[in-house]
Design a protein around this motif. Sequence first.
Motif, mmCIF file in Angstrom:
data_model
loop_
_atom_site.group_PDB
_atom_site.id
_atom_site.type_symbol
_atom_site.label_atom_id
_atom_site.label_comp_id
_atom_site.label_asym_id
_atom_site.label_seq_id
_atom_site.Cartn_x
_atom_site.Cartn_y
_atom_site.Cartn_z
ATOM 1 N N PHE A 184 1.585 -1.031 0.266
ATOM 2 C CA PHE A 184 0.327 0.225 -0.264
ATOM 3 C C PHE A 184 0.850 1.742 0.066
ATOM 4 O O PHE A 184 1.951 1.339 0.799
ATOM 5 N N ALA A 185 0.778 2.069 -0.638
ATOM 6 C CA ALA A 185 1.596 3.492 -0.644
ATOM 7 C C ALA A 185 0.217 4.458 -1.245
ATOM 8 O O ALA A 185 -0.719 4.189 -0.972
ATOM 9 N N ASN A 186 0.440 5.793 -0.004
ATOM 10 C CA ASN A 186 0.376 7.053 0.293
ATOM 11 C C ASN A 186 0.523 7.717 -0.605
ATOM 12 O O ASN A 186 1.756 8.533 -0.311
ATOM 13 N N PHE A 187 -0.307 8.491 -1.902
ATOM 14 C CA PHE A 187 0.807 9.209 -3.117
ATOM 15 C C PHE A 187 -1.315 10.208 -2.667
ATOM 16 O O PHE A 187 -1.253 11.465 -4.067
ATOM 17 N N SER A 188 -1.411 10.382 -1.854
ATOM 18 C CA SER A 188 -2.299 11.576 -1.867
ATOM 19 C C SER A 188 -1.347 12.938 -0.952
ATOM 20 O O SER A 188 -1.466 12.687 0.176
ATOM 21 N N GLY B 6 4.207 9.731 0.149
ATOM 22 C CA GLY B 6 5.131 9.595 -0.555
ATOM 23 C C GLY B 6 5.638 8.189 -0.396
ATOM 24 O O GLY B 6 6.995 7.162 -0.988
ATOM 25 N N ASN B 7 4.956 7.090 0.685
ATOM 26 C CA ASN B 7 5.516 5.740 1.173
ATOM 27 C C ASN B 7 4.870 5.230 0.852
ATOM 28 O O ASN B 7 3.506 4.461 0.788
ATOM 29 N N PHE B 8 5.313 3.868 1.462
ATOM 30 C CA PHE B 8 4.539 2.380 1.207
ATOM 31 C C PHE B 8 4.287 1.387 3.078
ATOM 32 O O PHE B 8 5.314 2.198 3.803
ATOM 33 N N GLY B 9 3.962 0.713 3.371
ATOM 34 C CA GLY B 9 3.295 0.487 4.474
ATOM 35 C C GLY B 9 4.908 -0.235 4.983
ATOM 36 O O GLY B 9 4.632 -1.427 3.848
ATOM 37 N N ASP B 10 5.362 -0.274 6.428
ATOM 38 C CA ASP B 10 6.061 -1.468 6.173
ATOM 39 C C ASP B 10 7.922 -1.053 5.905
ATOM 40 O O ASP B 10 8.772 -2.188 6.035
#
Length: 287
Positions: free
Chosen positions: A168-172, A195-199
């Motif tokens: 999962f990545a957060n690009f919002s 800009g990051n991915f989970g874990d």
Amino acid sequence: MRFLKKYKWILAFPVLALTSCNKADYLDIDAGDRTPLSAKVKFVNARLSYVAVNFWDFTRKVTPGLLQRNTASGYLDTQFGKVQYNLTEGSSASYKASYVFGGSANFIQETNTASFAGPNGPIADFAHSLFAVKKRLTSTLNPNNTDSLILVYDDLERPAAGKVKIRFANFSPDAPKIDFSYAAGTTIFSGVGYGNFGDQVVIPYTAGKAPAIVEGLTWKTLGPFKEVDAGTNLNFQIKNGTDQTVIPVSKNALSGITLEDGKIYTIFINGLRSGSPELSATIILHN
């Protein structure tokens, strides 16, 4: 851009034992019989803009056609080692993003007088994903660079029977740190910043240097996957990582989905909580 820049340093960190082929065996083969080496890269358009894009390695257009927003290419052959990846819109030749991977002996933070560069580029015979995402801040050095590029390695080893692998990545850009969970409540990834991915393993970057050894770091922990149960009509949601408020996504895109046994997926959010385009979730398949 603080989180996004930080992540690009993570991606650039040198990682040991990444080569998947034996150099001696390869060089023992007659040159005419050697399979040409290339890096395998899946290009993902996760920008805010609706304008379709092309990806380039140096001056060679890699994507066979324009890539629409929230879609991904297959794995394409690109240059490996030191590579400058570029992004253009439509028929324009002006770069909306341009970054060198593998182009520096040290980390070089993007500033108004220097472009981002780092020692780790795409690796021959490895699978990677390159995401184009919105930059939070512009640079006077590269004012046309409205977007950033994020490179991760893809672990395509098949999951256990009855399982899938997801990341999962957060690009919002205006989203808080996000928890990604089942609608029933079990959290899969928590505290995922922009800009990051989970874990992912976070590499501290202080006074121009990263530490010589980072505990737990491998190529698999840069954009890590996690195994979960395969299934149909699965419901997920994203929450504010601080107050656990559920954050809606456009078209209920995380509800009623199918994750097929043995498959590998990336799920990312982009768009805006307050503004246009609206916050959305996209699922891309890797195998």
